[in-house]
Design a protein around this motif. Structure first.
Motif, mmCIF file in Angstrom:
data_model
loop_
_atom_site.group_PDB
_atom_site.id
_atom_site.type_symbol
_atom_site.label_atom_id
_atom_site.label_comp_id
_atom_site.label_asym_id
_atom_site.label_seq_id
_atom_site.Cartn_x
_atom_site.Cartn_y
_atom_site.Cartn_z
ATOM 1 N N GLY A 97 0.822 -1.205 0.000
ATOM 2 C CA GLY A 97 0.000 0.000 0.000
ATOM 3 C C GLY A 97 0.854 1.252 0.000
ATOM 4 O O GLY A 97 0.549 2.222 -0.695
ATOM 5 N N ALA A 98 1.952 1.220 0.767
ATOM 6 C CA ALA A 98 2.864 2.357 0.780
ATOM 7 C C ALA A 98 3.499 2.569 -0.585
ATOM 8 O O ALA A 98 3.696 3.708 -1.023
ATOM 9 C CB ALA A 98 3.938 2.151 1.843
ATOM 10 N N LYS A 99 3.812 1.469 -1.274
ATOM 11 C CA LYS A 99 4.404 1.581 -2.610
ATOM 12 C C LYS A 99 3.407 2.195 -3.594
ATOM 13 O O LYS A 99 3.776 3.029 -4.445
ATOM 14 C CB LYS A 99 4.832 0.204 -3.110
ATOM 15 N N LEU A 100 2.149 1.825 -3.507
ATOM 16 C CA LEU A 100 1.133 2.411 -4.377
ATOM 17 C C LEU A 100 1.056 3.929 -4.183
ATOM 18 O O LEU A 100 0.976 4.687 -5.151
ATOM 19 C CB LEU A 100 -0.234 1.782 -4.097
ATOM 20 N N LEU A 101 1.094 4.349 -2.942
ATOM 21 C CA LEU A 101 0.999 5.780 -2.664
ATOM 22 C C LEU A 101 2.298 6.506 -3.007
ATOM 23 O O LEU A 101 2.268 7.690 -3.375
ATOM 24 C CB LEU A 101 0.612 6.016 -1.207
ATOM 25 N N ASP A 102 3.417 5.814 -2.932
ATOM 26 C CA ASP A 102 4.667 6.423 -3.371
ATOM 27 C C ASP A 102 4.631 6.677 -4.881
ATOM 28 O O ASP A 102 5.065 7.734 -5.354
ATOM 29 C CB ASP A 102 5.850 5.524 -3.017
ATOM 30 N N ASP A 103 4.116 5.721 -5.633
ATOM 31 C CA ASP A 103 3.981 5.927 -7.083
ATOM 32 C C ASP A 103 3.026 7.084 -7.379
ATOM 33 O O ASP A 103 3.214 7.812 -8.360
ATOM 34 C CB ASP A 103 3.476 4.651 -7.758
ATOM 35 N N LEU A 104 2.017 7.243 -6.541
ATOM 36 C CA LEU A 104 1.106 8.384 -6.679
ATOM 37 C C LEU A 104 1.874 9.696 -6.544
ATOM 38 O O LEU A 104 1.675 10.626 -7.334
ATOM 39 C CB LEU A 104 0.007 8.274 -5.622
ATOM 40 N N LEU A 127 -3.242 9.404 -14.550
ATOM 41 C CA LEU A 127 -4.555 9.181 -13.944
ATOM 42 C C LEU A 127 -4.619 7.834 -13.229
ATOM 43 O O LEU A 127 -5.239 7.706 -12.173
ATOM 44 C CB LEU A 127 -5.648 9.284 -15.005
ATOM 45 N N GLU A 128 -3.984 6.813 -13.793
ATOM 46 C CA GLU A 128 -3.957 5.510 -13.144
ATOM 47 C C GLU A 128 -3.178 5.567 -11.836
ATOM 48 O O GLU A 128 -3.575 4.955 -10.834
ATOM 49 C CB GLU A 128 -3.347 4.473 -14.072
ATOM 50 N N GLN A 129 -2.064 6.279 -11.828
ATOM 51 C CA GLN A 129 -1.209 6.283 -10.650
ATOM 52 C C GLN A 129 -1.673 7.264 -9.587
ATOM 53 O O GLN A 129 -1.234 7.172 -8.435
ATOM 54 C CB GLN A 129 0.237 6.589 -11.052
ATOM 55 N N THR A 130 -2.532 8.193 -9.938
ATOM 56 C CA THR A 130 -3.075 9.104 -8.935
ATOM 57 C C THR A 130 -4.429 8.572 -8.452
ATOM 58 O O THR A 130 -4.511 7.959 -7.390
ATOM 59 C CB THR A 130 -3.191 10.532 -9.490
ATOM 60 N N SER A 131 -5.459 8.740 -9.231
ATOM 61 C CA SER A 131 -6.785 8.276 -8.821
ATOM 62 C C SER A 131 -6.848 6.758 -8.679
ATOM 63 O O SER A 131 -7.430 6.233 -7.723
ATOM 64 C CB SER A 131 -7.825 8.750 -9.846
ATOM 65 N N GLY A 132 -6.233 6.037 -9.602
ATOM 66 C CA GLY A 132 -6.277 4.576 -9.560
ATOM 67 C C GLY A 132 -5.547 4.013 -8.357
ATOM 68 O O GLY A 132 -6.077 3.165 -7.624
ATOM 69 N N ASN A 133 -4.321 4.453 -8.126
ATOM 70 C CA ASN A 133 -3.556 3.947 -6.989
ATOM 71 C C ASN A 133 -4.196 4.315 -5.656
ATOM 72 O O ASN A 133 -4.143 3.546 -4.698
ATOM 73 C CB ASN A 133 -2.125 4.482 -7.033
#
Length: 259
Positions: A97-104, A127-133
């Protein structure tokens, strides 16, 4: 609102002021889900506004790096800095989960500068890495999810929010659209609607416990349909949902689980 503790109450207030739509979606969720959604969504408020709080690119980069460092601490599972948002966030995120938000955060680097997106793939990735993640991190923290389904829903939600924000982005000197002609706007809206519809056709792949994370998509379908039918609404800021219809739509989706 029930007593959620000082930090979570602070996250809720930050969300109420900075992202009213996600605040309403979180408030439509069970209290147990709010304990997860409030810190994740409050994190997003903090990160999304960081590039806009200064004209100095270096300062904006430093602010984003602060949040990346905080996520690194969370992912490591050791001591985490004391902060109103970071502290409760550490209670709900695992390393993935932290990795997803880091990519955001990395994707949000685009917001600092004034260059246009390189191509369609760059905008889609943003858009995938902001809203999607964000939606995926929230869903995973609540229960079992199909990642592809969540990312499709998150992308559609992101396109809808992006189209609503076009006038403000252009006023701020950004170049948010690769093709601002009616046909270009229509194509983007239709792409978001296609993926949102695909996600909703696979609702059964999202655990009941994780469905509150999907409520953030409650307005996206109507916005995307209006943008596809009337692209001029994007330019003049005419995509804002009607308050009563929006409230009834959220109530229906929260009570039926059909996000």
């Amino acid at each position: 609102m029930p007593d959620l503790g000082q930090d979570l109450t602070g996250c809720a207030e930050l969300l109420r002021r900075g992202d009213p739509d996600r605040f309403r979606a979180a408030m439509a969720a069970p209290v147990t889900a709010r304990r997860v959604l409030f810190p994740i969504y409050a994190f997003n408020v903090e990160v999304s506004r960081a590039p806009w709080m200064t004209q100095e690119a270096l300062i904006a980069e430093m602010r984003l790096q602060w949040w990346r460092d905080a996520l690194e601490e969370i992912a490591a599972g050791g001591k985490v800095r004391r902060h109103e948002v970071v502290t409760p966030l550490a209670d709900v995120l695992d390393a993935q989960g932290a990795k997803l938000l880091d990519d955001l955060i990395v994707a949000r680097g685009w917001d600092i500068y004034r260059e246009p997106f390189e191509d369609d793939a760059h905008l889609t990735r943003y858009l995938e890495q902001t809203s999607g993640n964000l939606m995926l991190a929230a869903g995973r923290a609540l229960g079992e999810v199909d990642e592809d389904v969540v990312l499709d829903a998150g992308y559609g939600t992101g396109v809808a929010a992006w189209l609503r924000a076009i006038p403000a982005l252009e006023q701020a000197g950004r170049i948010p659209l690769l093709d601002g002609r009616p046909e270009g706007i229509r194509a983007l809206a239709e792409d978001g609607l296609r993926r949102l519809t695909a996600a909703r056709s696979q609702r059964h792949k999202i655990d009941a416990e994780a469905r509150p994370a999907m409520l953030a998509a409650w307005q996206a379908g109507g916005i995307l349909r209006r943008a596809a039918a009337h692209p001029a609404l994007v330019v003049n800021g005419g995509l804002e949902p009607r308050p009563i219809r929006s409230a009834l739509g959220l109530l229906m989706r929260s009570t039926t689980g059909r996000w």
